[in-house]
Design a protein around this motif. Structure first.
Motif, PDB file in Angstrom:
ATOM      1  N   ASN A 105     -13.014 -14.089   7.596  1.00  0.00           N
ATOM      2  CA  ASN A 105     -12.916 -14.192   6.214  1.00  0.00           C
ATOM      3  C   ASN A 105     -14.132 -14.678   5.466  1.00  0.00           C
ATOM      4  O   ASN A 105     -14.915 -14.973   6.076  1.00  0.00           O
ATOM      5  N   ARG A 106     -14.208 -14.979   4.126  1.00  0.00           N
ATOM      6  CA  ARG A 106     -15.351 -15.215   3.549  1.00  0.00           C
ATOM      7  C   ARG A 106     -15.309 -16.168   2.552  1.00  0.00           C
ATOM      8  O   ARG A 106     -14.019 -16.415   1.962  1.00  0.00           O
ATOM      9  N   ILE A 107     -16.287 -16.989   2.230  1.00  0.00           N
ATOM     10  CA  ILE A 107     -16.572 -17.651   1.099  1.00  0.00           C
ATOM     11  C   ILE A 107     -17.554 -16.924   0.278  1.00  0.00           C
ATOM     12  O   ILE A 107     -18.438 -16.160   0.784  1.00  0.00           O
ATOM     13  N   PHE A 108     -17.570 -17.149  -1.182  1.00  0.00           N
ATOM     14  CA  PHE A 108     -18.463 -16.300  -1.635  1.00  0.00           C
ATOM     15  C   PHE A 108     -18.771 -16.947  -3.284  1.00  0.00           C
ATOM     16  O   PHE A 108     -18.040 -17.866  -3.635  1.00  0.00           O
ATOM     17  N   THR A 109     -19.804 -16.748  -3.696  1.00  0.00           N
ATOM     18  CA  THR A 109     -19.817 -17.371  -5.070  1.00  0.00           C
ATOM     19  C   THR A 109     -20.917 -16.180  -5.817  1.00  0.00           C
ATOM     20  O   THR A 109     -21.601 -15.660  -5.243  1.00  0.00           O
ATOM     21  N   VAL A 110     -20.706 -15.807  -7.114  1.00  0.00           N
ATOM     22  CA  VAL A 110     -21.383 -15.000  -7.861  1.00  0.00           C
ATOM     23  C   VAL A 110     -22.581 -15.527  -8.170  1.00  0.00           C
ATOM     24  O   VAL A 110     -22.827 -16.481  -8.835  1.00  0.00           O
ATOM     25  N   ASP A 111     -23.710 -14.877  -7.912  1.00  0.00           N
ATOM     26  CA  ASP A 111     -25.188 -15.237  -8.111  1.00  0.00           C
ATOM     27  C   ASP A 111     -25.557 -14.439  -9.580  1.00  0.00           C
ATOM     28  O   ASP A 111     -25.824 -13.392  -9.413  1.00  0.00           O
ATOM     29  N   GLY A 112     -25.781 -15.054 -10.493  1.00  0.00           N
ATOM     30  CA  GLY A 112     -26.183 -14.862 -11.665  1.00  0.00           C
ATOM     31  C   GLY A 112     -27.868 -14.608 -11.860  1.00  0.00           C
ATOM     32  O   GLY A 112     -28.320 -14.198 -12.752  1.00  0.00           O
ATOM     33  N   GLY A 113     -28.279 -14.991 -10.693  1.00  0.00           N
ATOM     34  CA  GLY A 113     -30.003 -14.962 -10.813  1.00  0.00           C
ATOM     35  C   GLY A 113     -30.676 -13.796 -10.109  1.00  0.00           C
ATOM     36  O   GLY A 113     -31.868 -14.110  -9.631  1.00  0.00           O
ATOM     37  N   VAL A 114     -29.835 -12.802  -9.646  1.00  0.00           N
ATOM     38  CA  VAL A 114     -30.339 -11.773  -9.092  1.00  0.00           C
ATOM     39  C   VAL A 114     -31.421 -11.065  -9.805  1.00  0.00           C
ATOM     40  O   VAL A 114     -31.443 -11.115 -11.140  1.00  0.00           O
ATOM     41  N   GLY A 115     -32.383 -10.363  -9.264  1.00  0.00           N
ATOM     42  CA  GLY A 115     -33.515  -9.708  -9.983  1.00  0.00           C
ATOM     43  C   GLY A 115     -34.616 -10.819 -10.019  1.00  0.00           C
ATOM     44  O   GLY A 115     -35.906 -10.298 -10.575  1.00  0.00           O
ATOM     45  N   SER A 116     -34.691 -12.110  -9.428  1.00  0.00           N
ATOM     46  CA  SER A 116     -35.538 -12.856  -9.523  1.00  0.00           C
ATOM     47  C   SER A 116     -35.905 -13.422  -8.035  1.00  0.00           C
ATOM     48  O   SER A 116     -35.190 -13.375  -7.122  1.00  0.00           O
ATOM     49  N   ASP A 117     -36.918 -14.028  -7.799  1.00  0.00           N
ATOM     50  CA  ASP A 117     -37.277 -14.474  -6.518  1.00  0.00           C
ATOM     51  C   ASP A 117     -36.117 -15.793  -6.092  1.00  0.00           C
ATOM     52  O   ASP A 117     -35.927 -16.637  -7.004  1.00  0.00           O
ATOM     53  N   GLN A 118     -35.517 -15.557  -5.143  1.00  0.00           N
ATOM     54  CA  GLN A 118     -34.448 -16.509  -4.634  1.00  0.00           C
ATOM     55  C   GLN A 118     -34.301 -17.068  -3.197  1.00  0.00           C
ATOM     56  O   GLN A 118     -35.151 -16.318  -2.509  1.00  0.00           O
ATOM     57  N   CYS A 119     -33.870 -18.319  -3.067  1.00  0.00           N
ATOM     58  CA  CYS A 119     -33.535 -18.697  -1.645  1.00  0.00           C
ATOM     59  C   CYS A 119     -32.152 -18.880  -1.435  1.00  0.00           C
ATOM     60  O   CYS A 119     -31.409 -19.752  -2.314  1.00  0.00           O
ATOM     61  N   TRP A 120     -31.642 -17.990  -0.475  1.00  0.00           N
ATOM     62  CA  TRP A 120     -30.085 -18.232  -0.235  1.00  0.00           C
ATOM     63  C   TRP A 120     -29.808 -18.903   1.007  1.00  0.00           C
ATOM     64  O   TRP A 120     -30.833 -18.497   2.139  1.00  0.00           O
ATOM     65  N   ILE A 121     -28.887 -19.940   1.171  1.00  0.00           N
ATOM     66  CA  ILE A 121     -28.939 -20.382   2.293  1.00  0.00           C
ATOM     67  C   ILE A 121     -27.378 -20.461   2.839  1.00  0.00           C
ATOM     68  O   ILE A 121     -26.428 -20.809   2.068  1.00  0.00           O
ATOM     69  N   ALA A 122     -26.909 -20.248   4.035  1.00  0.00           N
ATOM     70  CA  ALA A 122     -25.756 -20.317   4.694  1.00  0.00           C
ATOM     71  C   ALA A 122     -25.757 -21.309   5.486  1.00  0.00           C
ATOM     72  O   ALA A 122     -26.658 -21.198   6.781  1.00  0.00           O
TER      73      ALA A 122
END
Length: 459
Positions: A105-122
């Motif tokens: 199954n999954r957890i998720f969050t809507v990321d409004g910062g796409v299109g910019s440099d980002q750091c994503w952590i699981a």
């Protein structure tokens, strides 16, 4: 992205850790280029993926990806190999810009910062998983509905979604990183890519006391009619004590009946525990606010056994991560939510003390009683890793010497084992033997008040 070899169609990303797990392109298109702050990047498409000899279980793991993704695009950062790799371990983006962690199954969050440099952590442990975007803990805490996987080969991009993004780098640990370690990573990323990820060390430090265990820690001391058994100073709101309760941090107020999180809420109106004195006495002594995190559950084993109200063992693989009987999951997930709330108010925890009061249930089974010290060490070691902070002081409250030996035939074995556990982890072993018992297992309200007062001056 600046450390690679090979040619289009067969690029190899170099493993800079020295472990030799280089990632080799298996499909799709990858194009080298220039990223933020003069750093390198690879631009991939929806079928781009690379694999290596690195094998990981579904947890524990921390996956950190730095890059830039186009709005609306699906993308795979890192996960298990295969078209259905998301079924056991996968981190990336689904449609509608949903940053997702999959373990069946999954957890998720809507990321409004796409299109910019980002750091994503699981960050996935035995007791919970969190999504962190640009160093901010996201409000998503659903546990995995599978047991831990076997060791499975891993992929960047993954066959499921592909490295459909501007990819700068990926960092992976086979454990959960502490808050200090996450700061180290953020500082590195800020320097390398000219980003401005906030650091935990930049937040204001607040004193935190963390309490866990079974019914005696939850509280079975009778408050009395109109709280007649509670000294006047502890009735009503305690302005300098804050407590976490069901995703909210609020002022400690006995009359709100929000002091027994994790246990049967029907018991709160009539009962309380050592925290009613502990928080206020400590805060009054040090002259500043204190935060209490308490998650306790009556009739719970430390050993893995789901026949009662659940158990605390973190490593059990017979039940899914989020099974209601695995109380370790409830504690850790709630703690991570507590961290999220602290961070949202620019605070960070200084874990002054961890208190553990449990063992009566394990005293009903010979094998569990005999293994209590080993089980306890495994539990506390893993718990502190997943909490992300180490307590400055640890207190193990020893079960009472006079609890009913017929109901708890291995009482004395557990008491001996508790002393062994305390010594092994440098904890203070606390005695409640002078307290009066209100029944076959619980210390009375005076015992609870004395326990809280005693520990408040020992922290």
């Amino acid at each position: 992205a600046d450390s690679y070899s090979g040619s289009p169609g067969s690029y190899v990303f170099t493993d800079l850790s020295g472990n030799g797990y280089h990632m080799t392109q298996q499909g799709g298109t990858l194009t080298p280029g220039m990223a933020a702050n003069g750093q390198a990047k690879f631009t991939g498409n929806a079928t781009a993926r690379l694999t290596s000899a690195l094998t990981l279980k579904a947890w524990p793991v921390t996956i950190i990806t730095v890059g830039k993704k186009t709005a609306g695009a699906t993308c795979g950062f890192f996960g298990h190999v295969g078209a259905a790799g998301y079924d056991t371990l996968w981190h990336g983006f689904e449609g509608s810009d949903q940053c997702s962690i999959y373990n069946h199954n999954r957890i998720f969050t809507v990321d409004g910062g796409v299109g910019s440099d980002q750091c994503w952590i699981a960050r996935i442990g035995y007791g919970g998983r969190i999504s962190i975007i640009n160093s901010i803990i996201q409000n998503a805490f659903t546990g995995a509905d599978i047991v831990n996987s076997s060791l499975i080969a891993t992929s960047i991009g993954t066959e499921y979604r592909g490295l459909n993004m501007d990819w700068y780098e990926c960092m992976v640990w086979d454990r959960t990183l502490s808050l200090t370690e996450l700061d180290e990573v953020s500082a590195y990323i800020n320097t390398r890519y000219a980003m401005s990820l906030p650091l935990w060390s930049s937040y204001a430090e607040v004193d935190v006391l963390a309490l866990g265990g079974q019914s005696n820690m939850s509280g079975r001391g009778l408050r009395g009619v109109a709280d007649a058994n509670i000294p006047v100073a502890y009735r009503g709101a305690q302005s300098n004590v804050k407590i976490y309760y069901n995703s909210v941090i609020e002022t400690y107020n006995l009359s709100s009946n929000h002091h027994m999180y994790g246990d049967n809420p029907a018991l709160e109106a009539a009962n309380t525990g050592c925290d009613v004195v502990l928080g206020k006495d400590y805060a009054d002594r040090i002259g500043r606010d204190v935060y209490i995190f308490k998650d306790a559950r009556g009739s719970t084993f430390l050993a893995p056994d789901a026949t009662a109200n659940g158990f605390w063992d973190p490593l059990d693989n017979s039940l899914t991560m989020a099974n209601a009987q695995r109380w370790y999951w409830n504690f850790v997930t709630s703690w991570l939510d507590f961290l999220r709330i602290l961070q949202s108010t620019n605070n960070r925890p200084s874990l002054k003390a961890w208190l553990w009061y449990q063992g009566e249930q394990d005293a009903t089974v010979s094998a569990y009683a005999s293994a209590y010290a080993v089980n306890g060490q495994n539990f506390s070691t893993q718990l502190f890793k997943e909490m992300g902070v180490t307590p400055e002081k640890k207190f193990i409250i020893r079960i009472h010497k006079d609890i009913d030996i017929i109901i708890h035939p291995y009482r004395d074995v557990v008491r001996t084992q508790e002393a062994t556990w305390a010594t092994a982890i440098g904890a203070t072993l606390v005695s409640v033997d002078t307290a009066t018992l209100s029944d076959t297992a619980h210390i009375d309200i005076n015992g609870q008040l004395a326990l809280g007062a005693g520990i408040a001056v020992a922290i």
